[in-house]
Design a protein around this motif. Structure first.
Motif, mmCIF file in Angstrom:
data_model
loop_
_atom_site.group_PDB
_atom_site.id
_atom_site.type_symbol
_atom_site.label_atom_id
_atom_site.label_comp_id
_atom_site.label_asym_id
_atom_site.label_seq_id
_atom_site.Cartn_x
_atom_site.Cartn_y
_atom_site.Cartn_z
ATOM 1 N N THR A 1 55.684 -34.501 -1.048
ATOM 2 C CA THR A 1 54.290 -34.310 -1.476
ATOM 3 C C THR A 1 53.733 -35.613 -2.034
ATOM 4 O O THR A 1 54.325 -36.224 -2.930
ATOM 5 C CB THR A 1 54.186 -33.198 -2.547
ATOM 6 N N ALA A 2 52.603 -36.025 -1.479
ATOM 7 C CA ALA A 2 51.960 -37.284 -1.884
ATOM 8 C C ALA A 2 50.722 -36.980 -2.717
ATOM 9 O O ALA A 2 50.142 -35.901 -2.601
ATOM 10 C CB ALA A 2 51.553 -38.070 -0.641
ATOM 11 N N PRO A 3 50.301 -37.922 -3.554
ATOM 12 C CA PRO A 3 49.029 -37.720 -4.263
ATOM 13 C C PRO A 3 47.873 -37.724 -3.267
ATOM 14 O O PRO A 3 47.982 -38.295 -2.179
ATOM 15 C CB PRO A 3 48.948 -38.930 -5.202
ATOM 16 N N HIS B 1 52.942 -49.130 5.253
ATOM 17 C CA HIS B 1 53.924 -48.179 4.732
ATOM 18 C C HIS B 1 53.438 -47.663 3.384
ATOM 19 O O HIS B 1 52.606 -48.292 2.739
ATOM 20 C CB HIS B 1 55.264 -48.877 4.436
ATOM 21 N N ASP B 2 54.039 -46.551 2.930
ATOM 22 C CA ASP B 2 53.987 -46.278 1.490
ATOM 23 C C ASP B 2 55.413 -46.231 0.996
ATOM 24 O O ASP B 2 56.338 -45.898 1.748
ATOM 25 C CB ASP B 2 53.166 -45.020 1.155
ATOM 26 N N ILE C 1 49.033 -42.442 -12.742
ATOM 27 C CA ILE C 1 49.829 -43.072 -11.667
ATOM 28 C C ILE C 1 49.227 -44.380 -11.161
ATOM 29 O O ILE C 1 49.927 -45.216 -10.604
ATOM 30 C CB ILE C 1 50.056 -42.135 -10.448
ATOM 31 N N ASP C 2 47.910 -44.573 -11.352
ATOM 32 C CA ASP C 2 47.296 -45.805 -10.846
ATOM 33 C C ASP C 2 47.507 -46.990 -11.793
ATOM 34 O O ASP C 2 47.241 -48.130 -11.422
ATOM 35 C CB ASP C 2 45.788 -45.601 -10.619
ATOM 36 N N ILE D 1 52.338 -49.065 -2.795
ATOM 37 C CA ILE D 1 53.010 -48.165 -3.749
ATOM 38 C C ILE D 1 52.296 -46.819 -3.820
ATOM 39 O O ILE D 1 51.084 -46.745 -4.033
ATOM 40 C CB ILE D 1 53.123 -48.828 -5.136
ATOM 41 N N GLN D 2 53.074 -45.782 -3.569
ATOM 42 C CA GLN D 2 52.597 -44.401 -3.657
ATOM 43 C C GLN D 2 53.749 -43.534 -4.168
ATOM 44 O O GLN D 2 54.788 -43.464 -3.523
ATOM 45 C CB GLN D 2 52.163 -43.890 -2.283
ATOM 46 N N PRO D 3 53.556 -42.879 -5.315
ATOM 47 C CA PRO D 3 54.616 -41.992 -5.804
ATOM 48 C C PRO D 3 54.644 -40.698 -5.000
ATOM 49 O O PRO D 3 53.713 -40.408 -4.253
ATOM 50 C CB PRO D 3 54.194 -41.709 -7.251
#
Ligand SMILES: [Zn+2]
Length: 284
Positions: free
Chosen positions: A215-217, A123-124, A139-140, A202-204
């Motif tokens: 919208t994902a990075p 998942h994200d 973000i990282d 984890i993904q913002p």
């Protein structure tokens, strides 16, 4: 003969089982508790690319070499080698989802006669959501994105594992705990509880014209996340006795109402390269 209510109920249950349709695009069947096809075919269906807004590619994924050789097969890794690698990385087994000596959860909420978990679901988190703002450069590494505080719970964490962009891990549940985190599992019911293990990476996100967090990075994940995902995959597979079938949440739930769009921008090639780096250390 007049049927007693009990006999009628049993009769209806049996009919229900015999006539049960498969569920989802990859056709989960409650008998034999799996999606359609061989383990490799299932992985190809369950790892189809997830495009924005949860559009899952129609064509099956081509499994890269390391994964293709692992799915459904014995890992060929000794516990001793894995244990020294875990120690070298500064982890312990509990901090990676549990002991290599313990089995994974089993179906039907851990019934002894049910099969052990077969599916390794990626998942994200799709959070935090930066809305209309651009993604910040950090973000990282930032605490705003990578803190586990919003995911922690003593008994009710939403997944087995939470993995941040620096490669740190929070264990929500040992892989031996039956836990559901997809629509499909909930729809199937208790029978499915324990057949899937869940990893939240984890993904913002930020706004998309058609979805508030669509919208994902890009790239979607860090090298540290792929490295840890490879480690978790191999550890869980060792506990299962064979390479688990990796799966994307959106591909599992495709075709069910209120499906999800995660994970976005997942690179099968990078995941496979991470598996290759780890296998080179574990099977020299
Ligand atoms: Zn998900």
């Amino acid at each position: 003969m007049k049927r007693s209510p009990v006999l009628l109920a049993v009769f209806l249950m049996l009919c229900g089982d015999a006539g049960a349709a498969t569920m989802g695009k990859c056709r989960f069947d409650t008998d034999p508790r799996s999606f359609a096809g061989t383990a490799s075919e299932q992985a190809s269906c369950l790892m189809r690319k997830v495009r924005p807004l949860g559009n899952v590619a129609a064509e099956p994924a081509v499994l890269p070499a390391n994964l293709a050789a692992l799915v459904g097969q014995p890992t060929g890794i000794s516990k001793a080698r894995m244990r020294s690698e875990i120690a070298a990385l500064g982890f312990d087994e509990a901090g990676l989802g549990g002991s290599l000596d313990s089995p994974l959860s089993r179906g039907n909420a851990n019934s002894a006669q049910e099969p052990m978990a077969r599916y390794f679901v990626i998942h994200d988190t799709s959070t935090p959501n930066f809305g209309e703002a651009q993604f910040p450069a950090d973000i990282d590494t930032s605490n705003k994105v990578n803190s586990f505080s919003g995911y922690k719970s003593p008994t009710n964490a939403k997944a087995h594992i939470f993995l941040n962009r620096g490669g740190e891990i929070y264990v929500g549940h040992d892989f031996g705990v039956p836990w559901r985190a997809t629509k499909l599992e909930l729809k199937i019911g208790k029978l499915a509880k324990g057949l899937f293990v869940h990893i939240e990476t984890i993904q913002p996100r930020r706004a998309h014209p058609h979805q508030a967090d669509g919208t994902a990075p890009d790239p979607g994940f860090t090298a540290a996340q792929y490295d840890r995902l490879a480690l978790l995959y191999l550890m869980a597979s060792m506990r299962a006795g064979a390479g688990l079938v990796p799966a994307f949440h959106a591909a599992i739930d495709e075709g069910l109402s209120d499906g999800h769009d995660d994970p976005q921008n997942f690179s099968l090639a990078e995941f496979d390269a991470a598996l290759g780096r780890l296998l080179a250390k574990l099977r020299p």
